[in-house]
Write a protein that holds these residues in place. Structure first.
Motif, mmCIF file in Angstrom:
data_model
loop_
_atom_site.group_PDB
_atom_site.id
_atom_site.type_symbol
_atom_site.label_atom_id
_atom_site.label_comp_id
_atom_site.label_asym_id
_atom_site.label_seq_id
_atom_site.Cartn_x
_atom_site.Cartn_y
_atom_site.Cartn_z
ATOM 1 N N ARG A 30 0.827 -1.210 0.000
ATOM 2 C CA ARG A 30 0.000 0.000 0.000
ATOM 3 C C ARG A 30 0.861 1.259 0.000
ATOM 4 O O ARG A 30 0.541 2.241 -0.666
ATOM 5 C CB ARG A 30 -0.955 -0.016 1.196
ATOM 6 C CG ARG A 30 -2.052 -1.041 1.047
ATOM 7 C CD ARG A 30 -2.950 -1.082 2.245
ATOM 8 N NE ARG A 30 -3.942 -2.135 2.087
ATOM 9 C CZ ARG A 30 -4.624 -2.659 3.088
ATOM 10 N NH1 ARG A 30 -4.443 -2.221 4.325
ATOM 11 N NH2 ARG A 30 -5.504 -3.611 2.859
ATOM 12 N N TYR A 31 1.975 1.229 0.740
ATOM 13 C CA TYR A 31 2.892 2.364 0.766
ATOM 14 C C TYR A 31 3.466 2.604 -0.631
ATOM 15 O O TYR A 31 3.487 3.741 -1.115
ATOM 16 C CB TYR A 31 4.016 2.116 1.779
ATOM 17 C CG TYR A 31 5.075 3.180 1.763
ATOM 18 C CD1 TYR A 31 4.854 4.405 2.391
ATOM 19 C CD2 TYR A 31 6.290 2.973 1.109
ATOM 20 C CE1 TYR A 31 5.825 5.400 2.364
ATOM 21 C CE2 TYR A 31 7.256 3.950 1.079
ATOM 22 C CZ TYR A 31 7.021 5.167 1.709
ATOM 23 O OH TYR A 31 7.969 6.150 1.682
ATOM 24 N N ASP B 139 2.199 1.720 -3.481
ATOM 25 C CA ASP B 139 1.117 2.197 -4.355
ATOM 26 C C ASP B 139 0.857 3.686 -4.153
ATOM 27 O O ASP B 139 0.648 4.426 -5.112
ATOM 28 C CB ASP B 139 -0.176 1.395 -4.120
ATOM 29 C CG ASP B 139 -0.074 -0.028 -4.623
ATOM 30 O OD1 ASP B 139 0.871 -0.350 -5.379
ATOM 31 O OD2 ASP B 139 -0.952 -0.850 -4.238
ATOM 32 N N ARG B 140 0.881 4.133 -2.882
ATOM 33 C CA ARG B 140 0.688 5.564 -2.611
ATOM 34 C C ARG B 140 1.821 6.387 -3.194
ATOM 35 O O ARG B 140 1.609 7.455 -3.766
ATOM 36 C CB ARG B 140 0.576 5.816 -1.100
ATOM 37 C CG ARG B 140 -0.769 5.472 -0.513
ATOM 38 C CD ARG B 140 -0.931 6.013 0.902
ATOM 39 N NE ARG B 140 0.127 5.642 1.825
ATOM 40 C CZ ARG B 140 0.155 4.520 2.546
ATOM 41 N NH1 ARG B 140 -0.827 3.650 2.434
ATOM 42 N NH2 ARG B 140 1.143 4.275 3.372
ATOM 43 N N GLN B 141 3.055 5.877 -3.070
ATOM 44 C CA GLN B 141 4.217 6.588 -3.615
ATOM 45 C C GLN B 141 4.112 6.701 -5.132
ATOM 46 O O GLN B 141 4.392 7.760 -5.695
ATOM 47 C CB GLN B 141 5.521 5.890 -3.221
ATOM 48 C CG GLN B 141 5.812 5.924 -1.738
ATOM 49 C CD GLN B 141 5.867 7.334 -1.174
ATOM 50 O OE1 GLN B 141 6.285 8.285 -1.828
ATOM 51 N NE2 GLN B 141 5.408 7.492 0.045
ATOM 52 N N ARG C 194 1.497 9.339 -5.963
ATOM 53 C CA ARG C 194 2.008 10.701 -5.774
ATOM 54 C C ARG C 194 2.954 11.087 -6.908
ATOM 55 O O ARG C 194 2.936 12.216 -7.387
ATOM 56 C CB ARG C 194 2.721 10.821 -4.434
ATOM 57 C CG ARG C 194 1.768 10.810 -3.267
ATOM 58 C CD ARG C 194 2.487 10.978 -1.948
ATOM 59 N NE ARG C 194 1.553 10.795 -0.872
ATOM 60 C CZ ARG C 194 1.801 10.155 0.252
ATOM 61 N NH1 ARG C 194 3.009 9.627 0.444
ATOM 62 N NH2 ARG C 194 0.889 10.033 1.171
#
Length: 194
Positions: free
Chosen positions: A181-182, A184-186, A189
């Motif tokens: 999930r981290y 994917d968020r990166q 962004r």
């Protein structure tokens, strides 16, 4: 089957957990793949006697029951009501199999339990239904959960005080899902910055 004591459920609910986990999604193993392996697995687990042989229909019933139980446990993970389809499937699959109340005395009190009235796969289904019934009455059913990692979905018993555990193992699946999930968020962004 994976036998991790940290995931064990209390009492007869452990049989339900172990039954559902006959499908090891992560490792691609299914102990109910065919009649022979299903028979061997259920005999080894003490759920099935060595009497009447299992049929292809029996195997289909067991697989369908396993799916319904996993879906109901997944709802527990999210703190939701189980899907009506899963509950209906559970009810339909367990309804034909008779149970009787058994009273036992000891230590100055009377204990009651539900016991299957048949052997074979019908007895397995009835025993699992009785375990779910007992867990609902004891308030332990909602602690039986399906790992929130879609690649795992292993059942575990949530021992946490807050009853909010979502993974069979925080070190394994929890870390993997959080890292995914981290990342994917990166990526999101980075894409937004372009």
């Amino acid at each position: 089957m994976k036998n991790d004591p940290s995931n064990a459920a209390p009492g007869s609910l452990e049989a339900v957990r172990r039954f559902v986990d006959t499908h090891d999604i992560y490792n691609g193993r299914d102990a109910l793949a065919d009649v022979e392996s299903a028979t061997a697995c259920l005999v080894a687990e003490g759920l099935l006697g060595k009497g009447r042989p299992m049929t292809a229909h029996d195997l289909s019933v067991l697989r369908d029951l396993r799916v319904a139980l996993r879906e109901m446990a997944a709802a527990n993970t999210m703190g939701e009501q189980p899907p009506h389809e899963a509950v209906d499937a559970f009810n339909d699959l367990t309804a034909p199999h008779a149970l009787s109340v058994r009273l036992d005395t000891g230590h100055g009190s009377v204990a009651a339990s539900l016991q299957p009235r048949e052997d074979g796969v019908g007895g397995v289904v009835a025993a699992l239904a009785a375990a779910v019934h007992e867990a609902v009455l004891m308030g332990t059913w909602t602690r039986l959960k399906s790992c929130d990692n879609p690649e795992c979905r292993w059942l575990f018993y949530d021992e946490s005080r807050s009853r909010t555990a979502r993974w069979c193992s925080m070190r394994g699946c929890g870390s993997m899902v959080k890292a995914r999930r981290y990342r994917d968020r990166q990526r999101g962004r980075a894409a937004d910055a372009l």
